[in-house]
Design a protein around this motif. Structure first.
Motif, PDB file in Angstrom:
ATOM      1  N   LYS A   1      11.567  83.480  20.568  1.00 50.87           N
ATOM      2  CA  LYS A   1      10.518  83.056  19.680  1.00 50.87           C
ATOM      3  C   LYS A   1       9.212  82.724  20.519  1.00 50.87           C
ATOM      4  N   THR A   2       7.986  82.824  19.712  1.00 46.94           N
ATOM      5  CA  THR A   2       6.718  82.639  20.568  1.00 46.94           C
ATOM      6  C   THR A   2       6.650  81.215  20.383  1.00 46.94           C
ATOM      7  N   ASN A   3       6.137  80.655  21.405  1.00 46.63           N
ATOM      8  CA  ASN A   3       5.597  79.128  21.160  1.00 46.63           C
ATOM      9  C   ASN A   3       4.354  79.023  20.456  1.00 46.63           C
TER      10      ASN A   3
ATOM     11  N   ASP B   1       6.778  83.371  25.373  1.00 52.44           N
ATOM     12  CA  ASP B   1       5.366  83.512  25.290  1.00 52.44           C
ATOM     13  C   ASP B   1       4.727  82.259  24.470  1.00 52.44           C
ATOM     14  N   SER B   2       3.601  81.851  24.925  1.00 45.59           N
ATOM     15  CA  SER B   2       2.954  80.629  24.234  1.00 45.59           C
ATOM     16  C   SER B   2       1.475  80.727  24.050  1.00 45.59           C
ATOM     17  N   ILE B   3       0.940  80.218  22.726  1.00 40.62           N
ATOM     18  CA  ILE B   3      -0.351  80.423  22.319  1.00 40.62           C
ATOM     19  C   ILE B   3      -0.918  79.012  22.156  1.00 40.62           C
ATOM     20  N   PHE B   4      -1.880  78.653  22.527  1.00 40.47           N
ATOM     21  CA  PHE B   4      -2.420  77.429  22.468  1.00 40.47           C
ATOM     22  C   PHE B   4      -3.507  77.582  21.278  1.00 40.47           C
ATOM     23  N   ILE B   5      -3.615  76.682  20.022  1.00 35.35           N
ATOM     24  CA  ILE B   5      -4.526  76.771  19.004  1.00 35.35           C
ATOM     25  C   ILE B   5      -5.315  75.638  19.221  1.00 35.35           C
ATOM     26  N   GLY B   6      -6.474  75.353  19.610  1.00 32.32           N
ATOM     27  CA  GLY B   6      -7.443  74.318  19.992  1.00 32.32           C
ATOM     28  C   GLY B   6      -8.590  74.433  19.378  1.00 32.32           C
TER      29      GLY B   6
END
Length: 215
Positions: A2-4, A155-160
């Motif tokens: 899963k993607t973070n 994999d990590s994606i930061f939404i800010g």
């Protein structure tokens, strides 16, 4: 694997950024309009950082006064009194809810500078708590939050919505998406190559495209 997907809260999950900006002006107005205005502007330049850092800065550099735990607690109480009900009553985007319902496909996290107990309380009242694998808040920094999340090797994606969020993602070498709002327009104009969104419409496709480009 899963993607973070790591969400900031204010200005991302809900459009509470203006309410918190107003709060910094409101709680320091008793020191005069000039201090209220300077406090508001300092907050705007430091979106993404803890409110306690901002309280301490205002007292030290704008008021030339020392600050203690009692004063911080009083300021925090005033801040919460001004913002809490407004934030609780804000609606969640239907597009975001649609995306959060895909939690079997992703690991969802919250990383915010809001105190951890406060953010959990807000999420619970808004019936959002169960969507997230883990909730991170102050006093830990966002850098500490994301570093901990990265340990699962996905994999990590930061939404800010702030330069601070972007800096954390860049430092920890993860992908970043800027959620556009009225208070990050200047940052957006200076960093036109950053992935950005106006809403969460078709967000699953946005994530897929970003992951495909990476691979």
């Amino acid at each position: 694997m899963k993607t973070n997907i790591i969400f900031d809260f204010d200005g991302v999950i809900i459009n509470s950024h203006r309410t918190k900006t107003e709060a910094f002006n409101k709680i320091f107005l008793n020191f005069g309009k000039k201090i209220g205005y300077k406090s508001r502007n300092f907050h705007l330049k430091n979106i993404g950082k803890s409110r306690y850092f901002k309280f301490k800065y205002v007292y030290k550099y704008f008021l030339n006064q020392s600050i203690n735990k009692k004063i911080i607690t009083e300021l925090d109480t005033k801040f919460e009194k001004y913002t809490s009900n407004k934030i609780i009553n804000m609606k969640i985007s239907s597009y975001l809810l649609e995306f959060l319902n895909k939690k079997k496909k992703y690991n969802f996290y919250i990383s915010t500078s809001t105190p951890k107990n406060k953010i959990r309380e807000i999420l619970k009242k808004k019936k959002l708590l169960n969507y997230f694998k883990k909730i991170y808040g102050a006093p830990q920094s966002k850098y500490q939050h994301v570093k901990s999340i990265k340990k699962n090797k996905c994999d990590s994606i930061f939404i800010g919505d702030s330069i601070e969020d972007f800096k954390v993602a860049k430092k920890l070498q993860i992908m970043f998406i800027l959620k556009n709002n009225s208070e990050n327009k200047a940052f957006r104009q200076k960093n036109k190559k950053i992935n950005n969104i106006n809403s969460f419409k078709k967000f699953d496709k946005v994530i897929s495209n970003i992951l495909c480009r990476k691979r």
